[in-house]
Structures are given as structure tokens and as C-alpha cells.
Design a protein around this motif. Structure first.
Motif, PDB file in Angstrom:
ATOM      1  N   LEU A  38       0.826  -1.211   0.000  1.00  0.00           N
ATOM      2  CA  LEU A  38       0.000   0.000   0.000  1.00  0.00           C
ATOM      3  C   LEU A  38       0.862   1.263   0.000  1.00  0.00           C
ATOM      4  N   GLU A  39       1.967   1.213   0.717  1.00  0.00           N
ATOM      5  CA  GLU A  39       2.874   2.362   0.728  1.00  0.00           C
ATOM      6  C   GLU A  39       3.456   2.596  -0.659  1.00  0.00           C
ATOM      7  N   GLY A  40       3.835   1.504  -1.338  1.00  0.00           N
ATOM      8  CA  GLY A  40       4.347   1.642  -2.692  1.00  0.00           C
ATOM      9  C   GLY A  40       3.301   2.180  -3.645  1.00  0.00           C
ATOM     10  N   GLU A  42       0.804   4.171  -2.838  1.00  0.00           N
ATOM     11  CA  GLU A  42       0.624   5.593  -2.526  1.00  0.00           C
ATOM     12  C   GLU A  42       1.758   6.424  -3.120  1.00  0.00           C
ATOM     13  N   ASN A  43       2.976   5.932  -2.986  1.00  0.00           N
ATOM     14  CA  ASN A  43       4.131   6.679  -3.498  1.00  0.00           C
ATOM     15  C   ASN A  43       4.051   6.901  -5.004  1.00  0.00           C
ATOM     16  N   GLU A  44       3.408   5.976  -5.713  1.00  0.00           N
ATOM     17  CA  GLU A  44       3.352   6.083  -7.174  1.00  0.00           C
ATOM     18  C   GLU A  44       1.959   6.431  -7.695  1.00  0.00           C
ATOM     19  N   GLY A  45       1.022   6.675  -6.785  1.00  0.00           N
ATOM     20  CA  GLY A  45      -0.280   7.167  -7.197  1.00  0.00           C
ATOM     21  C   GLY A  45      -1.214   6.142  -7.804  1.00  0.00           C
ATOM     22  N   PHE A  46      -1.046   4.876  -7.480  1.00  0.00           N
ATOM     23  CA  PHE A  46      -1.951   3.849  -7.997  1.00  0.00           C
ATOM     24  C   PHE A  46      -3.258   3.833  -7.196  1.00  0.00           C
ATOM     25  N   ASP A  47      -4.369   3.798  -7.892  1.00  0.00           N
ATOM     26  CA  ASP A  47      -5.667   3.639  -7.234  1.00  0.00           C
ATOM     27  C   ASP A  47      -5.960   2.182  -6.930  1.00  0.00           C
ATOM     28  N   THR A  48      -5.567   1.294  -7.853  1.00  0.00           N
ATOM     29  CA  THR A  48      -5.819  -0.139  -7.696  1.00  0.00           C
ATOM     30  C   THR A  48      -4.654  -0.923  -8.276  1.00  0.00           C
ATOM     31  N   LEU A  49      -4.307  -2.023  -7.619  1.00  0.00           N
ATOM     32  CA  LEU A  49      -3.408  -3.019  -8.195  1.00  0.00           C
ATOM     33  C   LEU A  49      -4.229  -4.251  -8.558  1.00  0.00           C
ATOM     34  N   ILE A  50      -3.995  -4.764  -9.747  1.00  0.00           N
ATOM     35  CA  ILE A  50      -4.621  -6.012 -10.180  1.00  0.00           C
ATOM     36  C   ILE A  50      -3.509  -7.045 -10.269  1.00  0.00           C
ATOM     37  N   ILE A  51      -3.550  -8.037  -9.390  1.00  0.00           N
ATOM     38  CA  ILE A  51      -2.459  -8.987  -9.213  1.00  0.00           C
ATOM     39  C   ILE A  51      -2.898 -10.344  -9.747  1.00  0.00           C
ATOM     40  N   TYR A  52      -2.173 -10.848 -10.720  1.00  0.00           N
ATOM     41  CA  TYR A  52      -2.526 -12.080 -11.433  1.00  0.00           C
ATOM     42  C   TYR A  52      -1.833 -13.283 -10.812  1.00  0.00           C
ATOM     43  N   ALA A  53      -2.458 -14.444 -10.961  1.00  0.00           N
ATOM     44  CA  ALA A  53      -1.811 -15.678 -10.524  1.00  0.00           C
ATOM     45  C   ALA A  53      -2.295 -16.858 -11.351  1.00  0.00           C
ATOM     46  N   ASP A  54      -1.377 -17.762 -11.631  1.00  0.00           N
ATOM     47  CA  ASP A  54      -1.691 -19.124 -12.032  1.00  0.00           C
ATOM     48  C   ASP A  54      -0.671 -20.016 -11.332  1.00  0.00           C
ATOM     49  N   ASN A 180       2.520  -1.599 -15.883  1.00  0.00           N
ATOM     50  CA  ASN A 180       3.067  -2.773 -15.209  1.00  0.00           C
ATOM     51  C   ASN A 180       3.576  -2.331 -13.834  1.00  0.00           C
ATOM     52  N   ALA A 181       3.115  -3.001 -12.783  1.00  0.00           N
ATOM     53  CA  ALA A 181       3.473  -2.588 -11.415  1.00  0.00           C
ATOM     54  C   ALA A 181       4.192  -3.686 -10.637  1.00  0.00           C
ATOM     55  N   VAL A 182       4.760  -4.657 -11.354  1.00  0.00           N
ATOM     56  CA  VAL A 182       5.445  -5.749 -10.670  1.00  0.00           C
ATOM     57  C   VAL A 182       6.611  -5.244  -9.829  1.00  0.00           C
ATOM     58  N   HIS A 183       7.186  -4.108 -10.233  1.00  0.00           N
ATOM     59  CA  HIS A 183       8.328  -3.578  -9.469  1.00  0.00           C
ATOM     60  C   HIS A 183       7.962  -3.271  -8.024  1.00  0.00           C
ATOM     61  N   LEU A 184       6.684  -3.012  -7.732  1.00  0.00           N
ATOM     62  CA  LEU A 184       6.276  -2.774  -6.347  1.00  0.00           C
ATOM     63  C   LEU A 184       6.498  -4.008  -5.487  1.00  0.00           C
ATOM     64  N   PHE A 185       6.520  -5.169  -6.122  1.00  0.00           N
ATOM     65  CA  PHE A 185       6.733  -6.416  -5.394  1.00  0.00           C
ATOM     66  C   PHE A 185       8.196  -6.849  -5.419  1.00  0.00           C
ATOM     67  N   ILE A 186       8.823  -6.861  -6.605  1.00  0.00           N
ATOM     68  CA  ILE A 186      10.126  -7.513  -6.714  1.00  0.00           C
ATOM     69  C   ILE A 186      11.256  -6.596  -7.161  1.00  0.00           C
TER      70      ILE A 186
END
Length: 464
Positions: A38-40, A42-54, A180-186
Motif C-alpha cells: 500500500l505504501e508503494g 501511494e508513493n506512485e499514485g496507484f488507485d488499484t493493483l490487479i495482481i494475477y496468478a496461475d 506494469n506494477a510488478v516492481h512494487l513487489f520484486i
């Protein structure tokens, strides 16, 4: 640098730790994970993250939910308010109530297997609109992969299935930004998953310990006549999910494009590769099925001096010189100095981050300014390729930990700390490695390298 000579001779094997119980992630850890994301945002102004998985690409989803949708697909929508929604297929609906972060559940049979029932069929655009995406100004998509092209903007690349990305684009306003917002994770600079607390390190040490036990068992089982599948069976353990394709390959590999162990029997003089990995760690070895240097092929009589010893020297240099705070580019340069790629043919990153995936990302690349941090779980991963020579490998996992993190581990997980101390003592006293004080070995076989698999009591070490 490594100033001591590398010797090949009698060496005690590492201690194996068995009956090591898995450690679950605490509620406090899950909350801290969510707050970092959530901090990441806020820092980059994202309203929503959509996180995919398989099944193969679930690490970022699992980071918050604690599970992956196994044989289906799934999405986790994280709103900047902290509200979470999961979109799941037919056979994973039951898992929503076990999610580690509280979630609202939406069913989408589009995420189910082919030809399954399509009850509750609703266009994805409708689901996304109901979740409020149509009013968002900036949305981030997180599959599993950051794109770092030499030219262009990697945040314009998406690794989610087209039908999902297309539905998202149709839902958003024309003015909305999609990245692409994967950088917020890895991402190495500020990715939430790049560093771990004591609880997370204990959670992942289970897999690193397991993989090293498997590799030691397989090494000890190597004999002429044993089949690849028998070695492969030793590279599985406790029913745990392998994070890589298990390798037990003797002689020439990839016959008929096969990448799995077969009934082929190991023969004297063969080259042999064995690899296994679980969440938190991978172990890998490559060498010869021989006992004496005189048994090497005529064209590789200098294998020990040309391949094995220089490789071991690079591993030693890695372990002795890695430091918290150093740029990844400095470690890259160090390995290039000790083990020049022009001579030894490696071309990938000489080390990377490990988590639920075997390769999460890497701060270690040419010119990298990404700092190595306390809490990073890292794999030593230097892969030489010299024409005409069999390879050599001793891939294993460690973590970087400052004084505070080491104290946290000692206090919360004394049994694990005892294992770490035993591994450190082995590296320093048996293998002669002046291990960096900030390195905590997570696997039992770090730097243990037997280039000749039939000489089971001989390994490489630094001279005293």
C-alpha cells in the motif's frame, strides 16, 4: 578477492538437519506485507493493483493471500483503501475464506478449466466496473515479470493473459493510466518482496534446508548403474512443491528434447547434473562420475584446474565479499574480476533473489546501483560455459542479515539459529572460507563442491 590456494582433498561432508518443521507466516507478517504494498501504491499514485496468478506465476498473489489458484487463474484487486477482492474460478472458490488478507469473493468461470460449467458467467468488464475500475485514474497490473528493455518503457509491457488486459482496458477511462506494477513487489530499489523479516526467513529456510538435504542424498547415491529416475526420486521430499524442473541427467542431455529424468543408467566417466528446488532455496551440482583425476576424458585432463577450482574460487569470493549496502554492480564487478566471463563463459546474473520462486529478480547486474539489503534471500548462481568442457556448479542459498535481524532470528527461532551457526562453522573451519559476518547460510551444503562424484570424501576447500 581470494588470496588462498584452492585445494582438493579429504573433506568432511556438511551436517544434514532433518525433521525441520515448516514455519507459517504470522498475521503480523502478512499485515506488514500489505502495508508495504500500500505504501508503494501511494508513493506512485496507484488507485488499484490487479495482481494475477496461475500455478507457475503466483508469487505476488500468494504474497498477500497465502495461496495460489493451483490449476486455475485468479486475480487479486487491491484498492488504495486496503480493500481486497479476489476473482476466482470454479475450483478455487473455497480458498477465498482462507485468504491471509480479508477478501471479497467474485466468481468468474472464465478462470476455470476448459469445458467446465459457466454458471455465473458475467463479462470481466462488468466485474471490473463493479469493483470501481471505471473511475480509477491509475491502475497497476502485476503478473510476475518486470520488463527491463534496453530501449523503451518496460512499464508498457504486460505479462497477463490478453483476455484480462483487454477487459481492463475496455473498463478504464480513456484518460486513465495503465502500467506494469510488478516492481512494487520484486524491484530491487523498493520492491516489498526483496527483503524479509525473521519470520519470513524462517518460513523460507525450511525449503532451503530441504533442497540441500536432497542434493546431499543424491550425491551420496551416485554410483554406476543407478538410474536417473532413482536420483530424481531423492530430489523430491516431504511432498513439497518443486520450484524448478528436477534435473537428474547423466551423459548427453536433451535426447529427443526430453528434460526429465529417465531410466538411463549412470555410467563411469559420465558428466552428471542434479538440481532440485523448493520455496526458499535451490541446490544444484554438476561434475563427473569418476573417482580419480586420471579418469577424466583426454580432452579435459585439466578439468580440475581449468574449471572446478576457478569456479570454487568465485564462490568463495562471493561469500567472503558480499556486504549489506554494496551496490549489486560492485558484486558483479567482483565476480568478473575473479572469474572473467571472457574466459569462463557465464553471461547471466552471478546471483539473484529467491522467495516462493526460484528466481524472483536480481539486483546483481552490470552497472547496478541497487543496494544489497538486510533481509535479502540470495542464490549463488554462477553458470560457466566453456566449449569442450563439462560444466561445474554449486548453487545454494543464503540470506543477508544485519545485527538486528540476526538478533531477531536468535530470539524468535533458536533452533534455526543453531542450524545457521553450525553451517557457518562448517564453512569457516572445514572449507576455510572467511564468511562475511552478514551472511547467514540457509542451506546445509553452501559451497560444498565434489567435482568427482565417486570420490565421496573429497571436496574443494581453501588452504588454511
Amino acid at each position: 578477492m581470494v588470496s588462498r590456494a584452492i585445494q582438493y582433498g579429504p573433506t568432511a561432508a556438511p551436517v544434514k538437519f532433518t525433521e525441520v518443521e515448516p514455519v507459517f507466516l504470522s498475521d503480523e507478517t502478512i499485515l506488514a506485507r500489505k502495508e508495504k504494498i500500500l505504501e508503494g501504491m501511494e508513493n506512485e499514485g496507484f488507485d488499484t493493483l490487479i495482481i494475477y496468478a496461475d500455478k507457475e506465476h503466483g508469487g505476488n498473489f500468494e504474497y498477500l493471500t497465502g495461496f495460489i489458484p493451483r490449476f486455475e487463474e485468479g486475480l487479486l484487486l487491491l484498492d488504495k483503501s486496503g480493500d481486497c477482492t479476489v476473482i476466482l474460478g470454479n475450483e478455487n472458490l473455497k480458498l477465498a475464506r482462507f485468504s491471509r488478507v480479508p477478501v471479497s469473493l467474485v466468481h468468474s468461470p472464465f478462470f476455470s478449466l476448459p469445458n467446465q460449467p459457466m454458471e455465473n458467467e458475467v463479462p470481466l468488464e462488468t466485474i471490473f466496473s463493479n469493483a470501481g475500475l471505471n473511475t480509477n485514474k491509475k491502475v497497476g497490473l502485476a503478473g510476475w515479470k518486470m520488463f527491463t528493455p534496453a530501449a523503451g518503457n518496460g512499464r508498457d509491457y504486460f505479462d497477463l493473459p490478453y483476455f484480462i488486459v483487454d477487459a481492463i482496458k475496455k473498463t478504464l477511462n480513456k484518460e486513465a493510466v495503465l502500467e506494469n506494477a510488478v516492481h512494487l513487489f520484486i524491484g530491487g530499489h523498493s520492491g516489498a518482496r526483496a527483503t524479509c523479516n525473521a519470520n519470513e526467513i524462517a518460513h523460507y529456510e525450511y525449503g532451503a534446508n530441504l533442497s540441500s538435504n536432497c542434493i546431499l542424498d543424491a550425491l551420496n547415491a551416485v554410483e554406476p548403474g543407478i538410474r536417473e529416475v532413482e536420483l530424481g526420486a531423492l530430489l523430491a521430499s516431504e511432498g513439497q512443491y518443486n520450484t524448478v524442473v528436477t534435473i537428474a541427467a547423466t551423459g548427453q542431455r536433451f535426447d529427443k528434447a526430453n528434460i526429465y529424468p529417465t531410466y538411463k543408467k549412470v555410467q563411469s566417466g559420465d558428466q552428471l547434473s542434479i538440481t532440485t528446488g523448493f520455496k526458499g532455496g535451490l541446490s544444484s551440482r554438476t561434475g563427473f562420475v569418476i573417482a580419480e583425476e586420471s579418469e577424466l576424458p583426454e580432452s579435459q585432463k585439466d578439468y580440475l584446474e581449468r574449471m572446478a577450482k576457478p569456479y570454487f574460487s568465485a564462490v568463495v569470493g562471493w561469500l567472503e565479499n558480499i556486504k549489506i549496502g554494496m551496490p549489486g554492480g560492485a558484486l558483479y564487478d567482483l565476480i568478473q574480476q575473479i572469474y572473467p566471463k571472457e574466459r569462463y563463459g557465464w553471461h547471466l546474473n552471478p546471483g539473484h533473489l529467491v522467495s516462493d520462486e526460484e528466481w524472483m529478480s536480481s539486483p546483481i547486474f552490470y552497472g547496478s546501483s541497487e543496494q544489497l539489503k538486510s533481509g535479502m534471500i540470495m542464490q549463488i548462481d554462477i553458470i560457466p560455459s566453456v566449449p569442450g568442457y563439462t560444466g561445474v556448479s554449486a548453487e545454494e542459498c543464503i540470506a543477508l542479515a544485519d545485527a538486528q535481524l540476526q538478533q531477531d532470528i536468535r530470539k524468535a527461532y533458536p533452533s534455526m539459529w543453531n542450524r545457521i551457526e553450525t553451517r557457518r562453522k562448517y564453512l569457516r573451519e572445514e572449507l576455510g572460507i572467511n564468511l562475511s559476518e552478514e551472511v547467514i547460510p540457509l542451506s546445509n551444503s553452501v559451497a560444498y563442491l565434489r567435482p568427482f562424484f565417486l570420490k565421496k570424501n573429497f571436496a574443494l576447500r581453501c588452504s588454511r
